[in-house]
Design a protein around this motif. Sequence first.
Motif, PDB file in Angstrom:
ATOM      1  N   GLY A   4       0.852  -1.193   0.000  1.00 35.62           N
ATOM      2  CA  GLY A   4       0.000   0.000   0.000  1.00 35.62           C
ATOM      3  C   GLY A   4       0.881   1.235   0.000  1.00 35.62           C
ATOM      4  O   GLY A   4       2.107   1.125   0.002  1.00 35.62           O
ATOM      5  N   PRO A   5       0.243   2.407  -0.007  1.00 33.93           N
ATOM      6  CA  PRO A   5       1.063   3.621   0.010  1.00 33.93           C
ATOM      7  C   PRO A   5       1.802   3.750   1.341  1.00 33.93           C
ATOM      8  O   PRO A   5       1.274   3.380   2.395  1.00 33.93           O
ATOM      9  CB  PRO A   5       0.043   4.739  -0.172  1.00 33.93           C
TER      10      PRO A   5
ATOM     11  N   ILE B 188       4.720   7.883  -0.637  1.00 37.33           N
ATOM     12  CA  ILE B 188       5.743   7.246  -1.471  1.00 37.33           C
ATOM     13  C   ILE B 188       5.094   6.025  -2.116  1.00 37.33           C
ATOM     14  O   ILE B 188       4.695   5.078  -1.432  1.00 37.33           O
ATOM     15  CB  ILE B 188       6.970   6.835  -0.629  1.00 37.33           C
ATOM     16  N   LEU B 189       4.948   6.079  -3.422  1.00 43.52           N
ATOM     17  CA  LEU B 189       4.258   5.006  -4.141  1.00 43.52           C
ATOM     18  C   LEU B 189       5.149   3.758  -4.193  1.00 43.52           C
ATOM     19  O   LEU B 189       6.364   3.841  -3.992  1.00 43.52           O
ATOM     20  CB  LEU B 189       3.908   5.494  -5.553  1.00 43.52           C
ATOM     21  N   PRO B 190       4.532   2.613  -4.443  1.00 38.97           N
ATOM     22  CA  PRO B 190       5.302   1.365  -4.432  1.00 38.97           C
ATOM     23  C   PRO B 190       6.513   1.393  -5.364  1.00 38.97           C
ATOM     24  O   PRO B 190       7.535   0.771  -5.074  1.00 38.97           O
ATOM     25  CB  PRO B 190       4.280   0.320  -4.894  1.00 38.97           C
ATOM     26  N   ASP B 191       6.442   2.153  -6.441  1.00 36.88           N
ATOM     27  CA  ASP B 191       7.598   2.210  -7.355  1.00 36.88           C
ATOM     28  C   ASP B 191       8.622   3.257  -6.932  1.00 36.88           C
ATOM     29  O   ASP B 191       9.571   3.533  -7.661  1.00 36.88           O
ATOM     30  CB  ASP B 191       7.131   2.478  -8.788  1.00 36.88           C
TER      31      ASP B 191
ATOM     32  N   LYS C  19      15.886  12.794   3.158  1.00 35.28           N
ATOM     33  CA  LYS C  19      15.806  12.295   1.791  1.00 35.28           C
ATOM     34  C   LYS C  19      14.835  11.119   1.766  1.00 35.28           C
ATOM     35  O   LYS C  19      14.987  10.168   2.528  1.00 35.28           O
ATOM     36  CB  LYS C  19      17.197  11.861   1.331  1.00 35.28           C
ATOM     37  N   LEU C  20      13.817  11.190   0.907  1.00 32.93           N
ATOM     38  CA  LEU C  20      12.790  10.142   0.849  1.00 32.93           C
ATOM     39  C   LEU C  20      12.761   9.443  -0.504  1.00 32.93           C
ATOM     40  O   LEU C  20      12.098   8.428  -0.660  1.00 32.93           O
ATOM     41  CB  LEU C  20      11.400  10.760   1.092  1.00 32.93           C
ATOM     42  N   ALA C  21      13.428  10.032  -1.503  1.00 31.64           N
ATOM     43  CA  ALA C  21      13.358   9.465  -2.849  1.00 31.64           C
ATOM     44  C   ALA C  21      14.673   9.713  -3.574  1.00 31.64           C
ATOM     45  O   ALA C  21      15.430  10.622  -3.215  1.00 31.64           O
ATOM     46  CB  ALA C  21      12.217  10.110  -3.631  1.00 31.64           C
ATOM     47  N   GLU C  22      14.933   8.902  -4.581  1.00 31.75           N
ATOM     48  CA  GLU C  22      16.125   9.104  -5.393  1.00 31.75           C
ATOM     49  C   GLU C  22      15.895  10.268  -6.347  1.00 31.75           C
ATOM     50  O   GLU C  22      14.799  10.440  -6.880  1.00 31.75           O
ATOM     51  CB  GLU C  22      16.449   7.831  -6.192  1.00 31.75           C
TER      52      GLU C  22
END
Length: 695
Positions: A6-7, A28-31, A457-460
Amino acid sequence: MNKPAGPRFGHSACPHDCPSTCAVDVEILPDGRIGRLRGSPDNAYTLGVICAKVARYGERIHHPDRLLHPMIRTGAKGSGEFRRASWDEALDLVAEKLLEAERQHGAESVWPYYYAGTMGLVQRDGIHRLRHAKGYSRQFDSICTNPAWTGYIAGTGRLAGPDPREMALSDCVVIWGTNAVATQVNVMTHAVKARKTRGAKIVAIDVYETETVRQADMGLVLRPGTDAALACAVMHVAFRDDYADRAYMAAYADCPEELEAHLATRTPEWAAAITGLSVDEIEAFARLVGTTPKTYFRLGYGFTRQRNGTVSMHAAASIATVLGAWQHEGGGAFHNNGAIYTLDKTMIEGNDIPGRMTRRLDQSRIGAILTGDAEALLGGPKVAALFIQNTNPVSVAPDQARVAAGFAREDLFVCVHEQFMTETAKMADVVLPATMFVEHDDIYKGGGHQYLLFGPKLAEAPGEARENHFVHVELARRLGASHRGFEMSSREHVDWMLQKSGFGTLAELEEKRWLDVQPDFRTAHYLDGFAQPDGKFRFRPDWRRVKAPNAGPMGPWEAMPALPDYWPVIEEADAAHPFRLVTAPARSFLNSTFTETPGSLKREGRPEVMIRPGDAAAHGITEGALVEIGNGRGRTRVHAKFFDGLKPGVLVAEGIWPNAAHDGGVGINALTGADPVAPYGGAAFHDNKVWIKPA
Ligand SMILES: Nc1nc2c(c(=O)[nH]1)N[C@H]1C(S)=C(S)[C@@H](COP(=O)(O)OP(=O)(O)OC[C@H]3O[C@@H](n4cnc5c(=O)[nH]c(N)nc54)[C@H](O)[C@@H]3O)O[C@H]1N2
Ligand SMILES: Nc1nc2c(c(=O)[nH]1)N[C@H]1C(S)=C(S)[C@@H](COP(=O)(O)OP(=O)(O)OC[C@H]3O[C@@H](n4cnc5c(=O)[nH]c(N)nc54)[C@H](O)[C@@H]3O)O[C@H]1N2
Ligand code: SF4
Ligand SMILES: [Mo]
């Protein structure tokens, strides 16, 4: 069977240049991509509410036009022709050019130019470490806060006030010179809470009927630059009708008798003639605040972007002292909480570097500076190289004709580190791709509240985008600049600063998500005295000695009124320029940011100017027509939008659209001036005399 993922939500803070600095939960989506953002419901200031433009942040993060690779200019300046380069090649070139400028014209010919595109302390302010280590020119941050802060501090001695959450405990919230619905939505959250739970009245004071005015119980629409007249009349009525708290003033103010005598002639009739308000409106407002002890004056920036803006801010804050509103929970005057964050920024900014007190060039006067105005250059060398982060001066700076001419100089080297190909990046020789807040670590402090918040930082990052700190470190290495701060990571900087400041460790902050640094009630309400040597609020400030965070006296400061008064130095309309133009913020943009996102563009439509139908008819202008607006500084084209909610002779253009979005390619800041607002500088963005005609 595995449950489908899930999200997930990460915790962060909105990095934008906004007093609200919202605590945000980031989907943050699964991808690994970013979905929607929402306000953190358990943060006592954010209370689960953020603005729509940031709620849709996914469209900005995953925008197809994001800069992904370093680029080097191949075509003519401003042509937009670049080739892709590696980080090493681009940084080597930037270093070579900065060293060349230094060799030929001295280190002060390099000007690292920055602002608050991100409010993160590491990514925003690390540029100073590079500046100081190299002896580059400093920047006098005048463009936004200066007149407002100076006016407030002139009275209180300190940039801090009653806990903003107390608005919810107030019986009257006066939202003055800020379009809170558009520019800092949480003010509305707390004010509306007070209305719902205690029947509090909301007053909004602006120069046009904004959404905030529409939502208020009492909306006062006055002529631009006349707020001090209103404030004086309110204080006149307070003395006249005995709402003034004389016992409070005897203990807490410098010269109440002098003020009372001075205000004897500042009647509602006098103020009505200046402000365009009716005597009844002024009397009703004075009565409301005079009879409501718990009145919270929430003073914004907008009414200080006038040539008399500092004086207006001081006059408005003075009302709270005349009424003794500071004594009550839910009462007092608040503008910004800058002073409550006692942070040790030595390592971030390199404040221990000797020889760092180089010339301090005025940010607002970048046009004059780049075109070689000797006075603006403070007698030093020309600016030969700019290194720019977190700001877009080719759209946002005043006096655009000169800004454009300056950026067009063939002998000027420009490096811009950006998320998008802004109008400034387009003028650069080297463009470097930057991360967005969810792609790097940083810490934030709220100007409109009292939290320190961490944003991890949460994402690339997409492509080769890199954080500001990376660029500081890599340039320092190539430029031969050394400081311990260049050896540390962003997280190490946050941890160092927190520990040195007595706020624990980063690990602790990350666990808690935010730190509430609200001073105690007595301090916040100045019950043990104002932050002046004798503890007294200054009705009569020494304008030369106000401890504003910047520079020495400038502008026509010697002519400033001694006591709160209407100071007629605004750009009055005249026969050749029959209108006064205000360049207010657009709800779906944030300065020039979000002018690239489809959701915001759709909501804002096109560049327009609001004009009363009667004024339009008198000048041969029809609804929706393309018009030209101009003055001695320049001209721009926009579409006319008929609107009744402003005074005759007043025009309002919302939003800093890209120059290129205007017919003719010249934007609104061609009309605004960079002459310094007294006594410590600043740009009077909302104070312009103009003519208007069909295009
Ligand atoms: N949506 C949105 N939000 C923003 C921004 C944005 O551009 N768009 N900008 C951000 C930034 S950088 C800042 S500093 C803050 C600023 O936010 P605010 O404190 O709200 O200040 P301004 O945006 O300058 O202007 C606010 C209001 O002041 C009014 N005004 C102009 N002149 C006068 C005057 O003489 N008297 C009175 N009473 N009112 C006047 C304008 O009409 C406008 O409605 O907002 C931040 N938030
Ligand atoms: N006409 C008119 N002009 C105004 C105003 C007005 O009311 N009217 N308001 C004035 C005010 S109050 C202000 S504060 C100024 C603000 O003007 P600017 O400081 O130029 O603010 P933005 O337009 O938001 O531009 C910030 C830029 O920083 C970039 N950025 C964001 N985060 C990062 C990051 O982490 N790294 C890097 N390298 N870049 C990043 C964004 O992509 C964006 O292009 O405008 C002023 N100009
Ligand atoms: S209101 Fe301001 S701080 Fe909050 S999300 Fe919107 S831009 Fe960010
Ligand atoms: Mo600002």
